[in-house]
Design a protein around this motif. Structure first.
Motif, PDB file in Angstrom:
ATOM      1  N   LEU A  21      59.660  64.981  54.735  1.00 42.88           N
ATOM      2  CA  LEU A  21      60.725  64.356  55.518  1.00 42.88           C
ATOM      3  C   LEU A  21      61.536  63.361  54.698  1.00 42.88           C
ATOM      4  O   LEU A  21      60.974  62.550  53.965  1.00 42.88           O
ATOM      5  CB  LEU A  21      60.130  63.617  56.724  1.00 42.88           C
ATOM      6  N   VAL A  22      62.855  63.431  54.861  1.00 43.97           N
ATOM      7  CA  VAL A  22      63.762  62.401  54.353  1.00 43.97           C
ATOM      8  C   VAL A  22      64.274  61.664  55.587  1.00 43.97           C
ATOM      9  O   VAL A  22      65.023  62.220  56.390  1.00 43.97           O
ATOM     10  CB  VAL A  22      64.933  63.017  53.559  1.00 43.97           C
ATOM     11  N   ALA A 187      61.575  70.356  60.128  1.00 42.70           N
ATOM     12  CA  ALA A 187      62.268  69.212  60.737  1.00 42.70           C
ATOM     13  C   ALA A 187      63.723  69.189  60.286  1.00 42.70           C
ATOM     14  O   ALA A 187      64.152  68.267  59.585  1.00 42.70           O
ATOM     15  CB  ALA A 187      61.571  67.909  60.371  1.00 42.70           C
ATOM     16  N   PRO A 188      64.508  70.214  60.667  1.00 40.29           N
ATOM     17  CA  PRO A 188      65.909  70.256  60.215  1.00 40.29           C
ATOM     18  C   PRO A 188      66.717  69.084  60.753  1.00 40.29           C
ATOM     19  O   PRO A 188      66.468  68.596  61.863  1.00 40.29           O
ATOM     20  CB  PRO A 188      66.419  71.587  60.775  1.00 40.29           C
ATOM     21  N   LYS A 189      67.646  68.650  59.921  1.00 45.96           N
ATOM     22  CA  LYS A 189      68.420  67.443  60.224  1.00 45.96           C
ATOM     23  C   LYS A 189      69.132  67.531  61.573  1.00 45.96           C
ATOM     24  O   LYS A 189      69.180  66.554  62.322  1.00 45.96           O
ATOM     25  CB  LYS A 189      69.432  67.206  59.097  1.00 45.96           C
ATOM     26  N   ASN A 190      69.675  68.705  61.904  1.00 41.86           N
ATOM     27  CA  ASN A 190      70.440  68.819  63.155  1.00 41.86           C
ATOM     28  C   ASN A 190      69.541  68.614  64.383  1.00 41.86           C
ATOM     29  O   ASN A 190      69.945  67.998  65.367  1.00 41.86           O
ATOM     30  CB  ASN A 190      71.159  70.170  63.242  1.00 41.86           C
ATOM     31  N   LEU A 203      58.762  74.771  65.941  1.00 40.70           N
ATOM     32  CA  LEU A 203      58.798  75.124  64.512  1.00 40.70           C
ATOM     33  C   LEU A 203      57.481  74.756  63.837  1.00 40.70           C
ATOM     34  O   LEU A 203      56.970  75.510  63.004  1.00 40.70           O
ATOM     35  CB  LEU A 203      59.959  74.386  63.824  1.00 40.70           C
ATOM     36  N   ALA A 204      56.932  73.591  64.206  1.00 40.55           N
ATOM     37  CA  ALA A 204      55.658  73.157  63.628  1.00 40.55           C
ATOM     38  C   ALA A 204      54.532  74.096  64.028  1.00 40.55           C
ATOM     39  O   ALA A 204      53.657  74.433  63.219  1.00 40.55           O
ATOM     40  CB  ALA A 204      55.347  71.724  64.074  1.00 40.55           C
ATOM     41  N   ALA A 205      54.544  74.534  65.286  1.00 36.80           N
ATOM     42  CA  ALA A 205      53.497  75.448  65.765  1.00 36.80           C
ATOM     43  C   ALA A 205      53.561  76.768  65.011  1.00 36.80           C
ATOM     44  O   ALA A 205      52.515  77.335  64.640  1.00 36.80           O
ATOM     45  CB  ALA A 205      53.660  75.672  67.270  1.00 36.80           C
TER      46      ALA A 205
END
Length: 212
Positions: A21-22, A187-190, A203-205
């Motif tokens: 993550l950023v 964890a896409p920025k949008n 997405l994590a699942a």
């Protein structure tokens, strides 16, 4: 195997994908981390590429039950110590310097050091490291390159990071010398900006079920 290596492996083996993550705004990191943990991704790397990073690490360490938060893009001893003070449970570096090795030796918090060439791997192995970050994975030769390292460097495991996607992750995870991959696609920025935590949990699942 040393205690610190065991400690690091116990974190990296929690899941096939470690979110990288950023964080631009520390206020978003607690719901984001909770969404990732709910989806099965408990080990989370927050990179020290923004001013909010240390506050974000502290917030996850203090407030997100079940999370194992680590600090990435650690480049020197000062950053290493600041990240540990903020609550980091593991440290990730894109490369390795003597300064970082010395900082890691002084700390109880384990380091995942970066290596991309046979010489770097050999130098780290001489320092007692058996688990390394392969970075930047895609740009440095990808899964084919990493596969070619398995035979000469038996007993060394890697967490490849850099340019890996949901589509390519399985190719890496199928390799015998890969313990997990690092990825930002979960964890896409949008979605973070929209606060769509349910979509991030989904997405994590999906990522938590990836296998080689």
């Amino acid at each position: 195997m040393g205690k610190k290596t065991e400690k690091l492996l116990s974190i990296l083996q929690l899941q096939p994908v470690v979110p990288v993550l950023v964080v631009d705004n520390a206020a978003t990191v607690v719901p984001l981390a909770r969404a990732l943990v709910e989806g099965g991704l408990k080990a989370i790397e927050i990179t020290l590429r923004t001013e909010a990073a240390l506050d974000a690490i502290k917030a996850v360490a203090d407030e997100v039950e079940g999370a194992e938060v680590g600090a990435g893009t650690i480049l020197n001893a000062r950053q290493y110590e600041a990240a540990v003070k903020a609550g980091s449970q593991f440290i990730v570096s894109p490369g390795t310097t003597q300064e970082l090795l010395d900082a890691a030796a002084r700390s109880d918090v384990p380091m995942l050091p970066g290596a991309a060439t046979p010489s770097e791997i050999m130098a780290l192995r001489e320092e007692g490291y058996a688990v390394m970050k392969f970075f930047p994975a895609e740009q440095a030769g990808g899964a084919a390159y990493l596969k070619s390292l398995a035979s000469p460097f038996g007993g060394i495991s890697f967490c490849p990071t850099g340019g890996i996607t949901a589509a390519s992750a399985g190719t890496y995870l199928a390799l015998p010398n890969v313990v997990c991959v690092g990825g930002s696609w979960v964890a896409p920025k949008n979605l973070v900006e929209a606060g769509d935590w349910a979509a991030i949990t989904a997405l994590a699942a999906d990522a938590s079920k990836l296998a080689g």
